[in-house]
Scaffold this motif. Structure first.
Motif, PDB file in Angstrom:
ATOM      1  N   UNK B 176       0.860  -1.178   0.000  1.00 48.03           N
ATOM      2  CA  UNK B 176       0.000   0.000   0.000  1.00 48.03           C
ATOM      3  C   UNK B 176       0.895   1.226   0.000  1.00 48.03           C
ATOM      4  N   UNK B 177       0.761   2.026  -0.995  1.00 46.45           N
ATOM      5  CA  UNK B 177       1.559   3.249  -1.129  1.00 46.45           C
ATOM      6  C   UNK B 177       3.041   2.986  -0.937  1.00 46.45           C
ATOM      7  N   UNK B 178       3.488   1.909  -1.493  1.00 44.86           N
ATOM      8  CA  UNK B 178       4.919   1.627  -1.434  1.00 44.86           C
ATOM      9  C   UNK B 178       5.350   0.895  -0.191  1.00 44.86           C
ATOM     10  N   UNK B 179       4.420   0.559   0.681  1.00 46.61           N
ATOM     11  CA  UNK B 179       4.778  -0.170   1.890  1.00 46.61           C
ATOM     12  C   UNK B 179       4.315  -1.609   1.747  1.00 46.61           C
ATOM     13  N   UNK B 180       5.244  -2.502   1.979  1.00 41.86           N
ATOM     14  CA  UNK B 180       4.929  -3.926   1.852  1.00 41.86           C
ATOM     15  C   UNK B 180       4.032  -4.351   3.004  1.00 41.86           C
ATOM     16  N   UNK B 181       2.926  -4.998   2.668  1.00 41.00           N
ATOM     17  CA  UNK B 181       2.018  -5.429   3.731  1.00 41.00           C
ATOM     18  C   UNK B 181       2.293  -6.864   4.161  1.00 41.00           C
ATOM     19  N   UNK B 182       3.033  -7.577   3.375  1.00 42.32           N
ATOM     20  CA  UNK B 182       3.364  -8.945   3.754  1.00 42.32           C
ATOM     21  C   UNK B 182       2.491  -9.968   3.047  1.00 42.32           C
ATOM     22  N   UNK B 217       5.969   0.965  -5.379  1.00 42.02           N
ATOM     23  CA  UNK B 217       6.739   0.080  -4.485  1.00 42.02           C
ATOM     24  C   UNK B 217       8.058  -0.282  -5.148  1.00 42.02           C
ATOM     25  N   UNK B 218       9.091  -0.256  -4.366  1.00 40.06           N
ATOM     26  CA  UNK B 218      10.411  -0.607  -4.884  1.00 40.06           C
ATOM     27  C   UNK B 218      10.564  -2.119  -4.814  1.00 40.06           C
TER      28      UNK B 218
END
Lengths: 831, 934
Positions: B176-182, B217-218
């Motif tokens: 979400x917005x470049x953050x990995x949620x897992x 996301x990178x």
């Protein structure tokens, strides 16, 4: 090359010597004290070989006081550089022994000598022809040259002598050079060669000096240098640029030595920031790593330096950008960790905002990655700590972290860590100065894991109820907190309390889980434990603050166990946070408490203590004390009661505040107390009876600050309340003081609250004009009180906000999150 | 949007080499970098939403990338989904797409996820079997079930939700917005489609399948993770020989043996005979083939690789008389290639000359068309000396190479850059000459000096020429190149043979004449031994001094021709050729006098020797049928200019004065004449080819490949600039490789030797297995690159030797702080032999060293790749097959080789690499392969 060869050949020689001599290492120690440079030199060399790798030998050498002699040689103006190099090598070896060895070296005064030598080398390097220094470079002259061939008992000696010869030759040559200063010698190239050789000797010497300093500092036993000489620092930093060995040494020295704010500033002034940036671009992780630790040490809790660091560029790359590069997954994980730590502290230094993707994406995600189950335990522990630091104060980061890659469930594994197989501990080089020695014992890993995990939870749960619920849902959390409180050693216990503190901000949790588990018991035990560390008591207190809130089911039980006296005695402690938190806790207890409780508080605390707390220059404590007074003086009956007993002292405290040099919020609190006092029946006299107080009130009404106007108007309104007895007298008195005119002036206000209040108050005066229709006025007066209530409530909210923010800045000084969160307003007023 | 660009900037500086920014901005084909292993022909990647596979409540816009809801949105029965156009190919390895929530609409009931084909579209993804979704309203994940599990945060307008599928371990994750949620889902099936579902009015989402700019996301960390895990699986997979599994310890000796055999087989196969010899000596192993045979093959291969097919055919016929007869198709292949080379301008069709000279062509040179370095020359020399056949033959070889350069149309840049190489090659050529003729030395020196004066004039003339020449003339001159080269070669030869010292006077004229042609021509004439430069397609205009100088050397040869003019057999055609060569001599050029003309004449005569013979051989086949348009065109042109040869002949025999006149008066005529003669030659050869083809058809029946090949080759004639034409790929020197390969294999087969080295079989096995993996849906295929696994570097701790030892006896403390430099060169005991070999062979040929290291590593990889394949269990049958030609000691061994040869690999031999890869692909049809598949 020479060195290694000699190494090989000398060892057997010295060994046989040792065996022949039997018990001790004496012969070379005798040599050491010899005045004859050559013998002395051999003594040192043999000492070096004896000392290498043998802790026992190191200890005995130090015991025998050889260090003093070695320092003497170093200091002697006529010792040659080669000898000195040997001496420092010995010292380096000694320093690498046990920490005690290094400590005794420091005690013997090694550091000043080393610094002094380093500085001398700097001078020598500056004047690269080194003319006047040259005479000192080698043994001075004849002895060595004449003796060189005479007494060689071993190949080793031959070897050394050869080099000695070389050097003395060189010495001659350079001397020649000195003599013929100015005129061009024909054998120029030879001179250059020798010059080159000389420079190499010097650079070797500086190298070993740096190594030695590094070894001493790395042992962590060094008191911070009393004062850093700027020139010395510049020299040191200058050395840090070139060969990787030097880089490594200098970075380590700086990382270990930089401990306080003053040093941070001094170092950055001397160019350490640029050096670090340069070193970060090294491809060697053994340079990168200490450089990263150095960067962290510089930025640690230092805003100004952090901001300066963030602007440093090397090769066109900003330092934080380089740090982000080092976070990349292709590097070693310990480098990633160190880079993340540096970024964390840059963020904490307000140099990088939390919205910066470098912080909220790169750093955060890197740390979460490093917490993953497939990493070595020590790395996870460290990453957990950094994660806790990163998210501690920023609700936004807490939120992002809470949903990053299932962090919350990853951390549960921290709490129930079971070492499977052999989890390798870290290599000493990989550890930051702060955590060196922490991971020596593998059996402590579960404890450390637990601590780290609880700290992460403590940070995450600080501000967001949703996250708190998520955490508390993890079954192991409460269990491990309880276990940690019951049996844990102090760091784990502390972490557990911190976590508890964050979780205690949830009403839901307070009323359910905490109640089920009787969390208050261990907390109270900690507070009552005389030997508990202050820090732990502070955190326990602030948790307790939340547990004794009015709606907490634990409140009664806690009060039953007599915490009031303990809290009151804690207000007399020196520790600032203890004082603050205990007053805060008292304030919370006093909120809507029975008169008996209030009595008890006043009794235990004593009005003297109240006065002394109020007279503290610091606003948070003053604020909380005033809040306590407000809560004590809450309902009418209590007000009169208390004022009867302690009226004069309380008025004295309030007047002290009103006259003192305080900010608006404090003054506002004081005015609110006055307003509360004015609410009492008899207590009103304390105000009306003193012209001085009334004048002050009027004064505050004239002040431009809305809050002060509001609070003082409140007070007047309460005074003018016609519902109370003798209303007419008071109104007359007020009219006498031309209160109405003042109120009229205030009617021009923009603020609707104030306007209503002023208008209502003015209406009270109508009683004087028309004594009829009392009913009406009574209803309106009751309205007035209601509004007064709401306004004061809002003001308290703001006060609490500010106080909590100031306490969070305290946190960053290491005292941890010690105070309830803002919306954990300890409701401190009411009727 | 904004975040995305920022991210890209952030990553841009970091040093992740093989992945880069993901996907790179402005990449025309982002999927190539995103999913390099996906073959889009078989398994197209999702690029947009499918306009068919959607519920009616779904509307699509913006190239089917934007989805909006257009239903009632009252209950969950109004939910609607759309799938992407194609399922996610397994070979993606790690698939990822992002959805931007443009508007959350009324309630934000949006589901993002995956589903298989056939799952109802009247549902949000995740509700049904074989569908998976993450929903925005509650942040829950739905795994084929109506009830979700708490998973992540909710999402709404402005959020960018990414969905990644790890095809290796079959899991899915979201961002979400470049953050990995897992991780959200596990045990995913194959053939999932990206799916998005909406449920209330106003909901609009945009998709980025990788084509609409970089992801928020990178992805690199994730990629790295997956790649590492695959690599670890491969590396840690136990490999064992058949029948050995019951042993506890591996029989390292046998492994080593197998490895050595593979290496040696490779060396022998490709004719690195010195290296092979050294290798076998060190490893105590014999190879089956005789050394002379290896050398012969090597010679033949290098002829092919140099484009000298005529020479090649002659040599083959000489050495293996029955080979081409037995393999008519191969013969035809060679012929077609020869035709292409003629069109290209390489082939000089001088096989007969050589045979008339009494020595077979001697191409024992391992150099290749595209690399040009000094080492190759050295190799050539080295091998030449190995050879017992006449030194004259060696000379011949080098000239052959010259011909090769001629053909190469160069740009100025490449010329300049290859200047040094020219020097090198020149000096080596001198040495070559010196073997035969000591006198040459002095002359050359003189000429060098003279040549400086000529610089201006020649460049002037050159420019003018270029202005005058039209497209056609240029082309004609290009076509002429081989002929001229042939001629010059003749000159060269004669100079060597005749031992004449030459006065430098004629140089000016001759160099001018050479400069009047394309620079490449001059160049060709210059360096008698082989600096084959890179091959950019367009001829250049500027001259370099170096070339000028080089041309001088060659002039000496021309001058020698004076004496050699007693060669007869002057035919009209040959004269034409030569006259064309001389005609564009600018008027202002310093007259070289009679020498040039005479030499021209004589050399022409010699050339004609070859050409006319060639014509004679096939000349009577006038009535060949050319069904190609181009060919008929050419035919007419040829007829149109039938008269010119005579006039050209005249002009060439005239003294210089007249000669220049001719030139100045008829520049345009020259062009046509040139073209014409070239065309004639090409046509002649074409006819021959046609007849061969028809003969083949008659005797062996139709052969589609042959027909196709012939058509392609003839089509070249249809273009003015064949290099830039759609058929131009045939002119690429790389196209010689399959021919070379085929020939080499045929020769070996004729000798009852394996037609492919075990190493290549092994490598092609690996390729096959990898593609098998991707076909059977194993995502690990994406990370099972042969080369990337070979780069396996366990990172041995290499301390930098920074602790310089202080002077005399001042040893550094060995207190655990100072690490003594560790010598890395120590070789494992069983690999010790190998290390020695490499050292040895380094001295003899650097290129073969790199081949060696390549070969070893390839072998090792096969094992690992096979291991990877076998882990995936679907191809377990093939595992043993592959394992039988590889060894467990492989990793250890090839590291040794790598260390030793790491320096050399930098300058490694692209041909070798190409060869092995191409063989890996093309060679996959070998019988072993079938076993593997079965």
């Amino acid at each position: 090359m020479d060195g290694s060869v000699t190494n090989m050949e000398v060892d057997p020689v010295s060994n046989t010597d040792g065996q022949v001599q039997g018990n001790s290492t004496k012969p070379y120690i005798e040599n050491l004290y010899s005045n004859e440079p050559k013998r002395c030199f051999h003594g040192v060399v043999e000492l070096k070989f004896a000392v290498i790798g043998s802790e026992r030998c190191k200890a005995s050498v130090i015991e025998q006081g050889c260090v003093a002699r070695l320092l003497q040689i170093l200091r002697a103006p006529d010792s040659g550089l080669l000898l000195k190099t040997e001496v420092v090598t010995v010292l380096n070896s000694l320093a690498k022994g046990l920490p005690e060895h290094a400590a005794s070296l420091v005690q013997a005064g090694v550091l000043p000598v080393l610094w002094e030598q380093l500085e001398a080398c700097g001078l020598c390097n500056v004047q690269s022809n080194a003319s006047q220094y040259v005479t000192k470079v080698t043994f001075n002259g004849k002895n060595s040259t004449t003796n060189s061939t005479s007494d060689n008992t071993s190949i080793n000696l031959n070897n050394t002598n050869n080099t000695l010869n070389n050097n003395s030759n060189m010495n001659d040559a350079t001397n020649n050079n000195n003599n013929s200063n100015g005129c061009h010698k024909p054998n120029n190239t030879e001179q250059q060669q020798q010059q080159h050789k000389l420079l190499r000797i010097i650079s070797n010497y500086t190298q070993i000096l740096l190594c030695c300093l590094r070894s001493v500092y790395k042992q962590g036993c060094v008191p911070p240098p009393p004062s850093w000489n700027h020139k010395l620092l510049s020299t040191l930093i200058k050395y840090g640029y070139h060969p990787p060995t030097n880089q490594e040494c200098v970075a380590n020295i700086l990382a270990y030595a930089c401990k306080c704010e003053e040093q941070q500033v001094q170092l950055v002034d001397a160019g350490a920031g640029d050096l670090v940036a340069a070193m970060l671009h090294s491809s060697l992780s053994r340079v990168q790593l200490p450089a990263l630790y150095c960067c962290t040490a510089l930025a640690h809790r230092n805003q100004a330096v952090s901001q300066r660091l963030c602007k440093i560029k090397y090769n066109g790359v900003l330092l934080p950008d380089r740090l982000v590069e080092l976070l990349g997954s292709h590097g070693d994980s310990f480098v990633q960790l160190a880079a993340a730590a540096a970024l964390v502290w840059l963020h904490r230094g307000h140099a990088l905002p939390h919205s910066d993707t470098r912080v909220c994406h790169k750093t955060l995600q890197c740390l979460v990655r490093l917490c993953a189950i497939d990493r070595p335990a020590w790395l996870r522990i460290e990453a957990g700590h950094e994660l806790a630091h990163l998210t501690e104060l920023t609700p936004e980061l807490q939120k992002v972290a809470s949903y990053t890659d299932h962090l919350i469930s990853t951390i549960t594994d921290f709490l129930e860590y079971n070492p499977i197989g052999d989890d390798p501990g870290p290599t000493a080089e990989h550890l930051s100065p702060l955590s060196c020695g922490k991971y020596d014992q593998v059996h402590k890993f579960p404890e450390l894991m637990k601590e780290s995990g609880l700290l992460v939870y403590a940070s995450l749960a600080a501000n967001n109820e949703e996250i708190r619920q998520k955490i508390i849902m993890e079954p192991c959390v409460v269990r491990s907190i309880r276990d940690a409180l019951a049996t844990g050693k102090s760091p784990v216990k502390l972490a557990a309390i911190r976590c508890l503190h964050s979780l205690s901000r949830s009403v839901h949790t307070l009323r359910t889980t905490f109640q089920d588990y009787n969390v208050w018991k261990p907390l109270l035990a900690i507070i009552q434990d005389q030997e508990a560390e202050d820090e732990m008591v502070v955190v326990a207190l602030s948790t307790l603050c939340n547990l004794i809130l009015e709606f907490s089911p634990s409140k009664e039980r806690i009060l039953e166990h007599g915490c009031i006296s303990q809290l009151c005695s804690l207000t007399r402690k020196q520790n600032y946070d203890l004082k603050l938190n205990s007053v805060w806790a008292l304030m919370n207890i006093a909120f809507q408490a029975d008169s008996s409780v209030k009595e008890k508080i006043l009794q235990q605390l004593g009005t003297d203590q109240v006065c002394s707390l109020v007279s503290q220059g610091d606003s948070p404590i003053v604020m909380k004390t005033l809040g306590l007074l407000r809560n004590l003086l809450s309902n009418k009956y209590h007000i009169d009661n208390i004022m009867k007993q302690h009226g004069s002292q309380i008025m004295q405290s309030v007047i002290l505040i009103l006259e003192g040099d305080h900010n608006t919020q404090v003054k506002e609190q004081a005015l609110c107390i006055l307003a509360n006092i004015a609410d009492g029946d008899q207590a009103k006299e304390f105000i009306l009876g003193s012209e001085d107080v009334l004048e002050k009130l009027f004064n505050y009404m004239r002040m431009p600050s809305l809050e002060l106007q509001l609070a003082s108007t409140c007070c007047i309104a309460n005074l003018a309340n016609i519902k109370d007895n003798n209303a007419v007298d008071r109104l007359l008195r007020l009219r006498e003081m031309k209160t109405e005119k003042l109120l009229d002036n205030l009617l021009s206000t923009q603020d609707p609250n104030l306007y209503d209040k002023v208008r209502d108050t003015l209406k009270q005066f109508d009683v004087l004009n028309t004594n009829s229709s009392q009913q009406q006025q009574q209803t309106s007066s009751s309205n007035t009180t209601v509004t007064s209530n709401t306004t004061t409530t809002t003001t308290t909210t703001t006060t609490n906000n500010s106080s909590s923010s100031s306490s969070s800045s305290n946190n960053s000084n290491g005292s941890s999150s010690s105070t309830p969160a803002s919306h954990w307003r300890p409701l401190d007023q009411g009727q | 949007g904004v975040i995305g660009t920022k991210m890209a900037d952030g990553c841009g500086t970091s040093r992740v080499s093989n992945v880069g920014v993901f996907p790179p901005p402005d990449d025309l084909n982002p999927f190539k970098t995103l999913y390099p292993m996906v073959n889009e022909k078989d398994t197209p990647l999702p690029r947009s939403w499918s306009s068919k596979d959607k519920y009616t409540f779904i509307g699509l816009s913006q190239n089917n990338l934007r989805v909006h809801y257009k239903g009632f949105g009252k209950t969950h029965k109004d939910a609607a989904s759309v799938r992407a156009s194609d399922p996610i190919p397994a070979a993606c390895g790690l698939y990822y797409f992002e959805i931007k929530i443009v508007s959350k609409g009324r309630d934000g009931y949006m589901g993002i996820g995956l589903s298989m084909q056939g799952v109802s579209m009247n549902r949000l993804p995740g509700w049904d079997k074989n569908s998976y979704g993450y929903h925005g309203d509650d942040g829950h994940s739905f795994c084929s079930s109506g009830t979700g599990q708490p998973y992540g945060p909710t999402f709404t307008t402005g959020d960018v939700i990414g969905c990644g599928v790890n095809m290796v371990d079959r899991t899915a994750f979201y961002t979400k917005n470049g953050v990995l949620l897992g991780t959200a889902f596990r045990d995913l099936p194959n053939n999932l489609y990206p799916t998005v579902g909406l449920q209330t009015p106003g909901e609009v989402v945009d998709a980025n399948f990788g084509t609409s700019g970089p992801f928020v996301y990178d992805l690199r960390y994730k990629l790295h993770e997956v790649r590492e895990s695959v690599r670890q699986t491969i590396l840690s997979h136990p490999v064992c020989l058949p029948h050995q599994c019951d042993h506890d310890g591996w029989d390292n000796g046998r492994w080593t043996d197998i490895m050595n055999r593979m290496v040696s087989g490779y060396l022998v196969h490709h004719g690195y005979c010195c290296t092979a010899e050294a290798f076998s000596k060190a490893t105590d192993m014999d190879f089956d083939e005789e050394i002379t045979s290896i050398k012969n093959r090597q010679r033949i291969s290098s002829l092919v690789m140099d484009g000298n097919l005529g020479g090649c055919i002659a040599t083959v016929e000489h050495l293996y008389p029955s080979l081409l007869k037995d393999n008519p198709n191969l013969h035809f292949l060679l012929k077609v290639r020869q035709f292409i080379e003629i069109v290209k301008g390489t082939e000089q069709n001088s096989a007969i000359i050589r045979s008339s000279n009494g020595s077979s062509s001697n191409g024992s040179n391992s150099s290749n068309g595209s690399t040009s370095n000094g080492t190759t020359t050295a190799v050539a020399n080295g091998t030449d000396t190995c050879d017992d056949t006449a030194a004259a033959a060696a000379n011949n070889t080098t000239t052959m190479k010259t011909a090769n350069h001629t053909s190469v149309i160069q740009s100025t840049k490449s010329i300049l850059s290859s200047t040094n190489i020219n020097k090198l090659s020149r000096s080596s050529s001198r040495n070559n000459n010196n073997n035969n003729d000591d006198n040459n030395d002095d002359d050359e020196d003189d000429e060098d000096e003279d040549s400086v004066d000529d610089d201006d004039t020649s460049s002037n003339s050159e420019q003018r020429l270029n202005q005058l020449n039209t497209d056609r003339t240029t082309r004609a001159s290009q076509l002429m190149a081989p002929l001229l080269a042939a001629e010059q070669q003749q000159q060269q030869q004669s100079s060597v043979r005749l031992d004449d010292s030459s006065p430098p006077t004629i140089d000016a004229a001759s160099s001018a004449s050479s400069s009047s042609n394309n620079p490449r021509q001059r160049r060709s004439s210059t360096s008698p031994s082989p600096p084959p430069p890179p091959l950019p397609p367009i001829s250049s205009t500027t001259t370099s001094t170096q070339q000028q100088q080089d041309s001088d050397i060659e002039m000496e040869g021309i001058e020698d021709e004076e004496d050699a003019s007693n060669h007869s057999n002057v035919s009209a055609g040959g004269a034409v050729l030569h006259s064309i060569h001389n005609v564009p001599l600018p008027a202002g050029a310093p007259s070289g006098g009679t020498g040039a003309a005479a030499s021209g004449g004589s050399s022409a005569s010699r050339t004609m020797n070859g050409v006319s013979n060639g014509f004679n051989r096939h000349g009577d086949e006038e009535d060949m049928i050319v069904d190609d348009d181009a060919c008929s065109d050419v035919l007419t042109t040829r007829n149109g200019f039938s008269s010119s040869p005579t006039s050209a002949l005249n002009s060439s025999t005239r003294p210089v004065g007249t000669h220049t006149n001719t030139n100045s008066s008829s520049n345009s005529g020259t062009g046509t004449a040139r073209r014409k003669s070239q065309v004639e030659k090409v046509l002649a050869f074409g006819r021959e080819l046609q007849s061969v083809s028809q003969h083949l058809k008659k005797t062996h029946g139709k052969n589609k490949t042959n027909k196709r090949m012939l058509q392609d080759a003839f089509s070249l004639l249809a273009y003015n600039e064949p290099d830039n034409s759609p058929m131009g790929w045939q002119l690429d020197t790389a196209q010689r490789e399959p021919v070379c390969q085929a020939l080499n294999s045929a020769i070996l087969e004729a000798q009852n030797l394996p037609s492919r080295p075990a190493l290549e079989v092994c490598a092609s096995h690996t390729q096959q297995l990898v593609s098998l993996m991707s076909r059977s849906g194993l995502g690990a295929a994406a990370f099972t690159h042969l080369s990337s696994i070979l780069q396996h570097d366990p990172k041995p701790f290499v301390p930098e030797n920074t602790y310089s030892m202080p002077e005399g006896g001042v040893g550094m403390p060995a207190d655990g702080d100072f690490t003594m430099p560790i010598s890395i060169s120590s070789t494992p005991s069983d690999g010790g032999g190998g290390g020695v070999v490499v050292g040895e062979s380094c001295s003899s040929s650097s290129s073969s060293t790199s081949v060696l290291s390549l070969s070893t590593t390839t072998a090792a990889t096969t094992v690992t790749a096979a291991a990877a394949a076998s882990t995936s269990a679907s191809s377990s049958g093939s595992r043993e097959q592959v394992a039988s030609c590889s060894s467990s000691g492989s990793t250890k061994r090839d590291r040794t080789f790598d260390d030793e040869s790491s320096d050399d690999t930098a300058s490694s031999n692209p041909r070798a690499a190409d060869a092995s890869t191409s063989s890996g692909v093309s060679g996959s049809c070998s019988s072993n392969n079938n076993n593997a598949d079965g």
